[in-house]
Design a protein around this motif. Structure first.
Motif, PDB file in Angstrom:
ATOM      1  N   GLY A   1       0.829  -1.197   0.000  1.00 41.46           N
ATOM      2  CA  GLY A   1       0.000   0.000   0.000  1.00 41.46           C
ATOM      3  C   GLY A   1       0.859   1.240   0.000  1.00 41.46           C
ATOM      4  N   LYS A   2       0.203   2.402  -0.037  1.00 41.25           N
ATOM      5  CA  LYS A   2       0.940   3.663   0.000  1.00 41.25           C
ATOM      6  C   LYS A   2       1.507   3.871   1.392  1.00 41.25           C
ATOM      7  CE  LYS A   2      -0.867   7.191  -2.027  1.00 41.25           C
ATOM      8  NZ  LYS A   2      -1.801   8.267  -2.412  1.00 41.25           N
ATOM      9  N   PRO A   3       2.751   4.319   1.479  1.00 39.53           N
ATOM     10  CA  PRO A   3       3.352   4.536   2.809  1.00 39.53           C
ATOM     11  C   PRO A   3       2.717   5.716   3.517  1.00 39.53           C
ATOM     12  CG  PRO A   3       4.797   5.364   1.093  1.00 39.53           C
ATOM     13  CD  PRO A   3       3.671   4.656   0.391  1.00 39.53           C
ATOM     14  N   SER A   4       2.707   5.659   4.832  1.00 39.81           N
ATOM     15  CA  SER A   4       2.180   6.761   5.618  1.00 39.81           C
ATOM     16  C   SER A   4       3.180   7.908   5.619  1.00 39.81           C
ATOM     17  CB  SER A   4       1.919   6.307   7.060  1.00 39.81           C
ATOM     18  OG  SER A   4       1.008   5.250   7.081  1.00 39.81           O
ATOM     19  N   CYS A   5       2.675   9.105   5.449  1.00 37.61           N
ATOM     20  CA  CYS A   5       3.531  10.290   5.402  1.00 37.61           C
ATOM     21  C   CYS A   5       3.052  11.284   6.445  1.00 37.61           C
ATOM     22  CB  CYS A   5       3.493  10.943   4.018  1.00 37.61           C
ATOM     23  SG  CYS A   5       3.948   9.841   2.669  1.00 37.61           S
ATOM     24  N   PHE A   6       3.970  11.804   7.226  1.00 38.54           N
ATOM     25  CA  PHE A   6       3.614  12.765   8.265  1.00 38.54           C
ATOM     26  C   PHE A   6       3.127  14.055   7.614  1.00 38.54           C
ATOM     27  CE2 PHE A   6       4.650  16.226  11.211  1.00 38.54           C
ATOM     28  CZ  PHE A   6       3.946  15.790  12.322  1.00 38.54           C
ATOM     29  N   GLY A   7       1.927  14.483   7.974  1.00 37.72           N
ATOM     30  CA  GLY A   7       1.383  15.717   7.444  1.00 37.72           C
ATOM     31  C   GLY A   7       0.665  15.573   6.122  1.00 37.72           C
ATOM     32  N   GLY A   8       0.494  14.396   5.621  1.00 37.49           N
ATOM     33  CA  GLY A   8      -0.214  14.215   4.358  1.00 37.49           C
ATOM     34  C   GLY A   8      -0.083  12.801   3.869  1.00 37.49           C
ATOM     35  N   ASP A   9      -0.617  12.539   2.678  1.00 38.26           N
ATOM     36  CA  ASP A   9      -0.565  11.189   2.129  1.00 38.26           C
ATOM     37  C   ASP A   9       0.208  11.125   0.818  1.00 38.26           C
ATOM     38  OD1 ASP A   9      -2.299  12.596   0.587  1.00 38.26           O
ATOM     39  OD2 ASP A   9      -3.916  11.117   0.617  1.00 38.26           O
ATOM     40  N   GLU A  10       0.918  12.187   0.481  1.00 36.51           N
ATOM     41  CA  GLU A  10       1.686  12.190  -0.744  1.00 36.51           C
ATOM     42  C   GLU A  10       3.160  12.418  -0.424  1.00 36.51           C
ATOM     43  OE1 GLU A  10       0.595  11.434  -3.628  1.00 36.51           O
ATOM     44  OE2 GLU A  10      -1.533  11.341  -3.093  1.00 36.51           O
ATOM     45  N   VAL A  11       4.030  11.760  -1.183  1.00 34.97           N
ATOM     46  CA  VAL A  11       5.468  11.927  -1.028  1.00 34.97           C
ATOM     47  C   VAL A  11       5.907  13.165  -1.794  1.00 34.97           C
ATOM     48  CG1 VAL A  11       7.719  10.856  -1.416  1.00 34.97           C
ATOM     49  CG2 VAL A  11       5.749   9.453  -0.784  1.00 34.97           C
ATOM     50  N   GLN A  12       6.733  13.981  -1.173  1.00 31.65           N
ATOM     51  CA  GLN A  12       7.183  15.205  -1.808  1.00 31.65           C
ATOM     52  C   GLN A  12       8.045  14.887  -3.028  1.00 31.65           C
ATOM     53  OE1 GLN A  12       6.259  18.295  -1.040  1.00 31.65           O
ATOM     54  NE2 GLN A  12       4.889  17.404   0.488  1.00 31.65           N
ATOM     55  N   PRO A  13       7.974  15.740  -4.062  1.00 34.34           N
ATOM     56  CA  PRO A  13       8.810  15.516  -5.256  1.00 34.34           C
ATOM     57  C   PRO A  13      10.292  15.493  -4.883  1.00 34.34           C
ATOM     58  CG  PRO A  13       7.130  17.187  -5.669  1.00 34.34           C
ATOM     59  CD  PRO A  13       7.094  16.897  -4.195  1.00 34.34           C
ATOM     60  N   GLY A  14      11.015  14.591  -5.518  1.00 25.14           N
ATOM     61  CA  GLY A  14      12.439  14.475  -5.248  1.00 25.14           C
ATOM     62  C   GLY A  14      12.783  13.505  -4.139  1.00 25.14           C
ATOM     63  N   CYS A  15      11.790  13.077  -3.387  1.00 30.16           N
ATOM     64  CA  CYS A  15      12.029  12.117  -2.302  1.00 30.16           C
ATOM     65  C   CYS A  15      11.790  10.701  -2.810  1.00 30.16           C
ATOM     66  CB  CYS A  15      11.123  12.407  -1.109  1.00 30.16           C
ATOM     67  SG  CYS A  15      11.396  14.016  -0.359  1.00 30.16           S
ATOM     68  N   GLU A  16      12.732   9.852  -2.561  1.00 29.05           N
ATOM     69  CA  GLU A  16      12.578   8.461  -2.978  1.00 29.05           C
ATOM     70  C   GLU A  16      11.636   7.738  -2.029  1.00 29.05           C
ATOM     71  OE1 GLU A  16      16.249   6.500  -3.384  1.00 29.05           O
ATOM     72  OE2 GLU A  16      17.032   7.849  -4.929  1.00 29.05           O
ATOM     73  N   CYS A  17      10.737   6.988  -2.587  1.00 24.07           N
ATOM     74  CA  CYS A  17       9.778   6.229  -1.788  1.00 24.07           C
ATOM     75  C   CYS A  17       9.929   4.750  -2.127  1.00 24.07           C
ATOM     76  CB  CYS A  17       8.348   6.700  -2.067  1.00 24.07           C
ATOM     77  SG  CYS A  17       7.093   5.745  -1.216  1.00 24.07           S
ATOM     78  N   VAL A  18      10.375   3.991  -1.173  1.00 27.69           N
ATOM     79  CA  VAL A  18      10.537   2.549  -1.380  1.00 27.69           C
ATOM     80  C   VAL A  18       9.274   1.852  -0.873  1.00 27.69           C
ATOM     81  CG1 VAL A  18      11.914   0.522  -0.835  1.00 27.69           C
ATOM     82  CG2 VAL A  18      13.020   2.766  -1.061  1.00 27.69           C
ATOM     83  N   PRO A  19       8.487   1.290  -1.777  1.00 29.34           N
ATOM     84  CA  PRO A  19       7.256   0.627  -1.325  1.00 29.34           C
ATOM     85  C   PRO A  19       7.571  -0.589  -0.478  1.00 29.34           C
ATOM     86  CG  PRO A  19       7.680   0.135  -3.640  1.00 29.34           C
ATOM     87  CD  PRO A  19       8.699   1.153  -3.226  1.00 29.34           C
ATOM     88  N   GLY A  20       6.804  -0.763   0.555  1.00 30.18           N
ATOM     89  CA  GLY A  20       6.993  -1.905   1.436  1.00 30.18           C
ATOM     90  C   GLY A  20       5.664  -2.534   1.793  1.00 30.18           C
ATOM     91  N   PRO A  21       5.700  -3.685   2.432  1.00 28.15           N
ATOM     92  CA  PRO A  21       4.458  -4.362   2.787  1.00 28.15           C
ATOM     93  C   PRO A  21       3.748  -3.666   3.941  1.00 28.15           C
ATOM     94  CG  PRO A  21       6.330  -5.558   3.683  1.00 28.15           C
ATOM     95  CD  PRO A  21       6.891  -4.445   2.853  1.00 28.15           C
ATOM     96  N   ASP A  22       2.461  -3.891   4.011  1.00 28.35           N
ATOM     97  CA  ASP A  22       1.661  -3.380   5.112  1.00 28.35           C
ATOM     98  C   ASP A  22       1.798  -4.356   6.275  1.00 28.35           C
ATOM     99  OD1 ASP A  22      -0.232  -2.480   6.873  1.00 28.35           O
ATOM    100  OD2 ASP A  22      -1.801  -2.193   5.387  1.00 28.35           O
ATOM    101  N   HIS A  23       2.635  -4.004   7.250  1.00 30.93           N
ATOM    102  CA  HIS A  23       2.904  -4.923   8.358  1.00 30.93           C
ATOM    103  C   HIS A  23       1.686  -5.114   9.253  1.00 30.93           C
ATOM    104  CE1 HIS A  23       7.225  -5.618   7.785  1.00 30.93           C
ATOM    105  NE2 HIS A  23       7.268  -4.394   7.311  1.00 30.93           N
ATOM    106  N   VAL A  24       0.763  -4.163   9.243  1.00 31.97           N
ATOM    107  CA  VAL A  24      -0.474  -4.344  10.008  1.00 31.97           C
ATOM    108  C   VAL A  24      -1.254  -5.533   9.460  1.00 31.97           C
ATOM    109  CG1 VAL A  24      -2.655  -3.282  10.679  1.00 31.97           C
ATOM    110  CG2 VAL A  24      -0.574  -1.907  10.621  1.00 31.97           C
ATOM    111  N   ILE A  25      -1.328  -5.626   8.148  1.00 31.77           N
ATOM    112  CA  ILE A  25      -2.018  -6.754   7.520  1.00 31.77           C
ATOM    113  C   ILE A  25      -1.268  -8.056   7.791  1.00 31.77           C
ATOM    114  CG2 ILE A  25      -2.563  -7.792   5.285  1.00 31.77           C
ATOM    115  CD1 ILE A  25      -4.625  -5.826   6.034  1.00 31.77           C
ATOM    116  N   LEU A  26       0.057  -8.019   7.696  1.00 29.31           N
ATOM    117  CA  LEU A  26       0.839  -9.235   7.948  1.00 29.31           C
ATOM    118  C   LEU A  26       0.615  -9.739   9.363  1.00 29.31           C
ATOM    119  CD1 LEU A  26       4.264  -8.412   6.231  1.00 29.31           C
ATOM    120  CD2 LEU A  26       2.319  -9.651   5.295  1.00 29.31           C
ATOM    121  N   ARG A  27       0.628  -8.820  10.334  1.00 34.13           N
ATOM    122  CA  ARG A  27       0.425  -9.234  11.727  1.00 34.13           C
ATOM    123  C   ARG A  27      -0.985  -9.753  11.952  1.00 34.13           C
ATOM    124  NH1 ARG A  27       3.631  -4.445  12.781  1.00 34.13           N
ATOM    125  NH2 ARG A  27       1.730  -3.219  13.094  1.00 34.13           N
TER     126      ARG A  27
END
Length: 627
Positions: free
Chosen positions: A225-251
């Protein structure tokens, strides 16, 4: 007020619903009869699902009133809730059937259906919580258990991932009987009285979970899923975003499966049935988890899955560990009653490790993750946020009976850890040799810090029986390497209480007892620099805790760190291993509990726990004494 629910002004509609909910709660507390017109309004709108806003407001008001009743501290809240639910007992079941029979793909505007699902899910959780905590018995409180397949159908819908996540977490909380824990202002009892009807319903839900897994439930979950971002739900331009698993779902998915297996096993399954079910469903779970764990989970070390999945969530991790132990104990008792475990010890050990539920491995991985720090265990023991006390007592009782198996597992931890450390040293050696060409010298600590433990299990049966348990002897090189590398610096943790004070004379003797736990001079120098930097911003209490953690490190070590894995001529091989570190951790914990008890600072009577810890120490000393 109900006429305002259809106005275009959403704020006005919401305020009308809130005012009406507060009025209803006031009438219930003052024993005023509820308005028949409002009851009829709710019954009419909930008789079948519609996309009208009135449905959502009805659900919201009902949820709000039940929440307020839960939060009330009066002694009559059970009677108040009973009066409130009586007119809606049958209508909730009707709405349940109507809502979950919808076809999501046929709706042009799916937002209203999603709103209704979320609102009704919250109401459903409150109804189940009122059954568990307030001991009410209405048909509407059993809807989920009577027809659980309806809820699992939603997870297969082409619906947003957050909706599926809410439903998975909701089912997990139901299986763990943790619904409504955050609503009651009073203390929630740790141990509930036996409730046979509830046990029957939980078994029905557990069977439904296992059936859904058989039908491919795990393959329908959106793990990325989309990673959680402090202050919003979008990653700022120029910032690398490495998608990862939703650990809440895994647990949540992991707890769903192992808790469902435990419930099923507790209700009369035979030993053969348990073995077959355990192998089938744990294989399904581990296959689901492996692609999402980095570095990947090794096939010869499957017991590590639990600590890897739950490392960021203490309460779920301990629930999973307790559940895995419950499965192990139940299966052990059934097998002992029908067959001889001593004759099939090799096969039994293989089964526990192959399916990732060996309690000794799980506990050792937990200790490794916290750096064998007794202060973390103490924090768990005095906190009411986890089930650690219940889990720890059950494990210590098991450890008394199953010490030989524990000692064998510790031996393989030591062997595989020493092999890994030799590989690390060789890696460092090659990096140093490349220094002449690259003109850069990588830090050995950086390499060690970035290396994840990859404990490779070797044949569990043949080598375990090749030498006595009380005479574990490794090669001199392996022992010296283990001494130099495996005893990683314990993580300095901030305890909930500062139980070390200046008048405690036991601190000095504790440091002497732990003098055999030594680090290399290079480790000491690097850690000293880090601690000196961090220490300038800490107060005296934190520094005292830090000094306690550093008592594990001997300042008299003369063993140089050799990148070529050479053993110094003056080095004496030490037999310090996982079992020794575990018992030393127990000794520190025992001393800390005793000091707190002596000052009347421990929150409950720890006498029985202290006896168990003392007994483990006695067993260890006896096993290490030559015959």
């Amino acid at each position: 007020m109900t006429c305002m629910f259809q106005t275009s002004d959403k704020l006005l509609s919401h305020m009308a619903a809130k005012c009406l909910a507060l009025l209803l709660y006031f009438q219930l507390k003052e024993k005023i009869t509820l308005s028949n017109s409002w009851i009829s309004f709710c019954q009419k709108n909930l008789s079948e699902y519609s996309e009208s806003d009135k449905v959502v407001y009805c659900l919201w008001m009902l949820t709000f009133v039940i929440k307020e009743i839960f939060k009330d501290t009066c002694s009559q809240k059970t009677e108040i809730l009973k009066q409130f639910l009586t007119p809606f007992d049958t209508i909730f079941e009707v709405f349940y059937n109507s809502l979950f029979s919808q076809h999501f793909e046929n709706h042009q505007d799916t937002s209203k259906l999603i709103n209704s699902l979320i609102c009704f899910l919250e109401l459903l959780e409150l109804l189940i919580a009122s059954r568990i905590h307030l001991k009410l018995h209405f048909t509407c409180q059993r809807i989920l258990f009577l027809k659980p397949s309806c809820v699992f159908d939603v997870i297969t819908w082409p619906i947003q991932a957050f909706v599926k996540r809410k439903f998975i977490i909701f089912i997990k909380k139901c299986l763990l009987c943790k619904v409504g824990e955050d609503l009651s202002r009073g203390s929630v009892p740790t141990f509930m009285a036996p409730d046979h009807p509830l046990d029957v319903d939980l078994l029905a839900l557990a069977d439904a979970v296992l059936q859904a897994v058989d039908l491919g439930l795990l393959r329908t979950l959106s793990v990325y899923g989309k990673p959680s971002c402090f202050g919003g739900d979008e990653v700022q331009p120029g910032c690398e975003c490495v998608p990862g698993p939703d650990h809440v779902i895994l647990r949540a998915a992991s707890l769903l499966i192992i808790r469902s297996l435990e419930i099923k096993f507790q209700n009369g399954a035979s030993a053969n049935e348990m073995k077959v079910d355990l192998q089938r469903f744990m294989s399904e779970l581990l296959t689901f988890l492996k692609p999402h764990l980095q570095p990947s989970l090794q096939s010869h070390n499957l017991c590590e899955w639990l600590s890897r999945v739950f490392i960021e969530q203490d309460d779920d991790m301990l629930e999973a560990a307790k559940t895995a132990m419950g499965i192990y104990l139940k299966l052990t008792r059934e097998c002992e009653a029908t067959e001889s475990l001593t004759q099939e010890k090799e096969m039994w050990n293989h089964h526990t490790h192959e399916n990732g539920y060996n309690p000794h491995c799980i506990f050792l991985f937990l200790l490794k993750n916290i750096g064998f720090d007794s202060t973390v265990l103490l924090d768990f023991l005095i906190s009411s946020e986890t089930c650690f006390l219940e889990y720890f007592v059950r494990y210590l009782k098991l450890l008394q009976k199953d010490w030989d198996n524990f000692f064998t597992i510790c031996k393989y931890f030591d062997i595989t850890e020493s092999k890994d450390n030799i590989n690390i040293c060789c890696c460092i050696s090659s990096l140093v040799q490349d220094r002449s060409s690259n003109q850069t010298e990588p830090s050995p600590l950086a390499v060690l810090g970035n290396h994840r433990d990859a404990h490779a299990w070797v044949s569990w049966a043949s080598e375990a029986s090749s030498e006595p348990l009380n005479h574990v002897v490794m090669s001199e090189e392996a022992q010296a390497t283990l001494q130099a590398n495996s005893l990683s610096p314990p993580r300095t943790s901030q305890s909930l209480v500062d139980y070390e004070t200046s008048d405690d004379s036991e601190e000095e003797s504790t440091g002497q007892r732990l003098a055999n736990s030594r680090l290399t001079s290079l480790h000491q120098e690097a850690m000293k620099k880090i601690q000196d930097t961090v220490g300038t911003s800490r107060d005296k209490k934190e520094l005292s805790l830090e000094s306690q953690s550093r008592s594990l490190v001997s300042k008299e070590s003369n063993t140089p760190f050799s990148v070529d894995c050479d053993i110094g001529p003056n080095n004496i091989a030490s037999k310090v291993g996982i079992s020794h570190r575990t018992v030393k951790c127990f000794e520190e914990l025992q001393g800390a509990i005793y000091r707190l008890q002596k000052k009347n600072l421990f929150p409950y009577n720890p006498t029985a726990l202290l006896k168990l810890l003392k007994h483990i120490e006695t067993i260890y000393n006896r096993s290490m004494t030559p015959l």
